[in-house]
Design a protein around this motif. Structure first.
Motif, short mmCIF file in Angstrom:
data_model
loop_
_atom_site.label_atom_id
_atom_site.label_comp_id
_atom_site.label_asym_id
_atom_site.label_seq_id
_atom_site.Cartn_x
_atom_site.Cartn_y
_atom_site.Cartn_z
N SER A 68 13.38 26.25 -46.85
CA SER A 68 12.17 25.46 -46.71
C SER A 68 12.48 24.28 -45.81
O SER A 68 13.61 24.14 -45.31
N ALA A 69 11.49 23.42 -45.59
CA ALA A 69 11.68 22.30 -44.68
C ALA A 69 12.78 21.35 -45.14
O ALA A 69 13.37 20.64 -44.33
N SER A 70 13.09 21.35 -46.43
CA SER A 70 14.07 20.39 -46.93
C SER A 70 15.23 21.05 -47.68
O SER A 70 15.98 20.38 -48.36
N SER A 71 15.37 22.37 -47.55
CA SER A 71 16.41 23.07 -48.30
C SER A 71 17.23 23.96 -47.37
O SER A 71 16.71 24.89 -46.76
N VAL A 72 18.53 23.66 -47.28
CA VAL A 72 19.45 24.45 -46.47
C VAL A 72 20.57 24.97 -47.36
O VAL A 72 21.18 24.21 -48.13
N THR A 73 20.82 26.25 -47.27
CA THR A 73 21.85 26.90 -48.07
C THR A 73 22.97 27.40 -47.17
O THR A 73 22.72 28.00 -46.12
N ILE A 74 24.22 27.13 -47.56
CA ILE A 74 25.38 27.63 -46.84
C ILE A 74 25.72 29.01 -47.38
O ILE A 74 25.89 29.19 -48.59
N THR A 75 25.83 30.00 -46.49
CA THR A 75 26.15 31.36 -46.93
C THR A 75 27.56 31.78 -46.54
O THR A 75 28.06 32.79 -47.03
N SER A 76 28.20 31.02 -45.64
CA SER A 76 29.56 31.34 -45.25
C SER A 76 30.23 30.12 -44.65
O SER A 76 29.60 29.36 -43.90
N LEU A 77 31.49 29.91 -44.99
CA LEU A 77 32.31 28.86 -44.40
C LEU A 77 33.62 29.49 -43.96
O LEU A 77 34.36 30.04 -44.78
N LYS A 78 33.91 29.45 -42.68
CA LYS A 78 35.14 30.01 -42.16
C LYS A 78 36.14 28.88 -41.96
O LYS A 78 35.96 28.02 -41.11
N ARG A 79 37.20 28.90 -42.74
CA ARG A 79 38.20 27.83 -42.72
C ARG A 79 38.87 27.69 -41.36
O ARG A 79 39.01 28.64 -40.60
#
Length: 532
Positions: free
Chosen positions: A518-529
């Motif tokens: 949504s306009a104010s919600s961001v979800t991280i689905t992957s973090l590559k170290r």
């Protein structure tokens, strides 16, 4: 920090389908093997938050326009009914972007008359002159021509019961005696905390990244927006006041209490996704009573009063001729509404736009940031960040394409002449001017590819010249806040914090992937170290 422009739009919720933005073809979620870079935070000899000069910032004057004067198009409709119709269009029938865009097309003008929410019965006069281009917009900053008294939230002002009975700095015009003293107090707060900004940011956002890694390992995704609320409040409390909220009676409740308190102030210009009749009645027609958050606000007051007392900020307030009580209410507003509110909206946007840009930009940023930090002995310093032109440009591009301050208002002090790119208009004394900043900072007559996120837009001499059109701080990025203008007192502080977010992110990770829910919600689905 304290400003005269609205900076907490993050309650506005527009549900949309989830989109996944991939930064690389190979997803790597939380691989913990890495060759770490030593991150020893320090501040170089250059002050991180310099105290601005006290002389007024004067906007450059333009030569008289040779364009013929045109009558401002548009109208306000029938009394009472016209403002309600416009309000329904703004929130529901059209949405804010189409509300403005359709009228530009209808009137063939980026300057026109319209109503702005909330209208009856909260606002006594919703009539405004709308400014939607980069040429007319800067009149809103010129305090020799416009007045900024009680226009922070627009055509209405929230009850002062929500701020201890005081009109806080954001609602004061520079001509008012208290303005200079209160803004000088904000400069003192920033100067006295400058050595803590970099290390406390590192500490608070390391905790955020560890939380996201844990969520990714357990659930396959991590909510950046929620984690950011805690990290932002912790960072502000630790860096500005030397106090860790978790060690006080406030505990972990700060972000939640602030959100409810802000809702009562901004409810009249927000939508929450509730049924239209409910929102119209409870938010847009009548004010929610301040008593609903009285106890919550008292908890915030007690926390900030104790924190500011231990750091001698309230002693400085008394030296400036401000009572400790008034100073504390202003510190709460500057920290919770302006600063926390800005970070609550801005930081997810930074992650969103950088995430969407993809793996190529991520690699370029990681290489630039790590190289600069290594050249400073592994320390994150102001000097090191000055050698990161792409990182700095990317931050300014976020400020340009989706400014955290969307609405700005001012009243004409006298009869004025305002020019757009195509025409000149007469404005009468006392008329309300309103600017929707995302249109001004995406003006196609100023910026190439204005709707695109171009990370390198502000790199080099030509790019630096365009910074005068980045206006998020209630003034051009090329100018500085003073006690005599309404530019955000914490302008440089917010820019520094935004840069630190990217620095910490790409010291730790090569790339990442996101979903924007949504306009104010961001979800991280992957973090590559980090791998190099």
């Amino acid at each position: 920090m304290a400003s005269t422009s609205l900076s907490f739009p993050s309650f506005q919720i527009h549900p949309q389908s989830s989109k996944r933005w991939s930064s690389s073809s190979k997803s790597s979620t939380c691989r913990f093997s890495t060759r770490p870079i030593k991150i020893t935070a320090s501040v170089s000899e250059k002050p991180s938050v310099p105290v601005p000069p006290l002389q007024p910032t004067v906007l450059p004057s333009e030569p008289p326009s040779k364009q013929p004067i045109r009558k401002i198009p548009g109208n306000y409709g029938l009394p009472f009914f016209g403002p309600i119709k416009d309000r329904v269009d703004f929130f529901y029938n059209q949405g804010r972007v189409e509300y403005f865009k359709s009228r530009v097309q209808k009137y063939q003008s980026t300057v026109y008359r319209a109503n702005m929410p909330p209208g009856p019965f909260i606002s006594s006069n919703p009539n405004v002159i709308v400014l939607l281009d980069g040429k007319s917009f800067p009149i809103l900053f010129d305090v020799t021509k416009v007045e900024k008294k009680d226009v922070f939230t627009g055509t209405y002002m929230p009850s002062t019961e929500l701020t201890g009975g005081y009109r806080v700095l954001s609602y004061l015009d520079p001509s008012e005696p208290s303005h200079a003293k209160l803004k000088q107090l904000m400069f003192f707060l920033l100067k006295s905390s400058r050595d803590k900004v970099i290390p406390e940011f590192h500490s608070s956002y390391t905790e955020l990244f560890e939380t996201l890694e844990s969520e990714l390992a357990g659930k396959g995704k991590g909510n950046f927006s929620e984690a950011n609320d805690k990290a932002a409040f912790d960072f502000l409390s630790r860096s500005l006041y030397g106090t860790n909220p978790a060690d006080t009676k406030l505990g972990l409740d700060g972000p939640k209490l602030i959100s409810l308190w802000v809702l009562l102030q901004l409810g009249p210009i927000l939508t929450l996704g509730l049924p239209r009749p409910v929102e119209e009645l409870l938010l847009h027609t009548f004010r929610l009573p301040p008593i609903l958050v009285k106890k919550n606000y008292q908890r915030l007051y007690d926390f900030f009063y104790a924190a500011a007392s231990s750091g001698h900020v309230l002693d400085e307030a008394e030296r400036l001729g401000i009572s400790r009580e008034e100073a504390c209410h202003n510190l709460i507003f500057a920290t919770c509404f302006n600063s926390f509110g800005g970070m609550k909206f801005l930081f997810p946007n930074v992650i969103k736009w950088i995430g969407r840009a993809g793996g190529k930009l991520h690699t370029q940023l990681a290489e630039e940031i790590r190289s600069a930090v290594r050249s400073d002995g592994g320390k994150v310093t102001m000097a090191a960040m000055e050698r990161m032109p792409l990182m700095k440009s990317a931050v300014f591009e976020v400020f340009r394409i989706e400014p955290p301050v969307a609405f700005q208002y001012a009243k004409a002090k006298k009869d004025l002449i305002i020019s757009s790119h195509d025409a000149t208009f007469e404005v009468k004394e006392g008329e309300m001017l309103f600017g929707y900043q995302p249109f001004a900072t995406k003006d196609p007559k100023i910026f190439d590819r204005p709707e695109e996120f171009v990370a390198e837009r502000f790199v080099g001499d030509d790019g630096q010249k365009m910074l005068k059109h980045v206006l998020w701080s209630n003034g051009p990025e090329t100018q500085n806040p003073t006690v005599d203008n309404k530019q955000c007192a914490g302008k440089d502080f917010v820019v520094l914090a935004s840069r630190l977010l990217l620095v910490e992110l790409f010291l730790r990770y090569d790339s990442f992937e996101i979903e924007v829910e949504s306009a104010s919600s961001v979800t991280i689905t992957s973090l590559k170290r980090a791998s190099f």
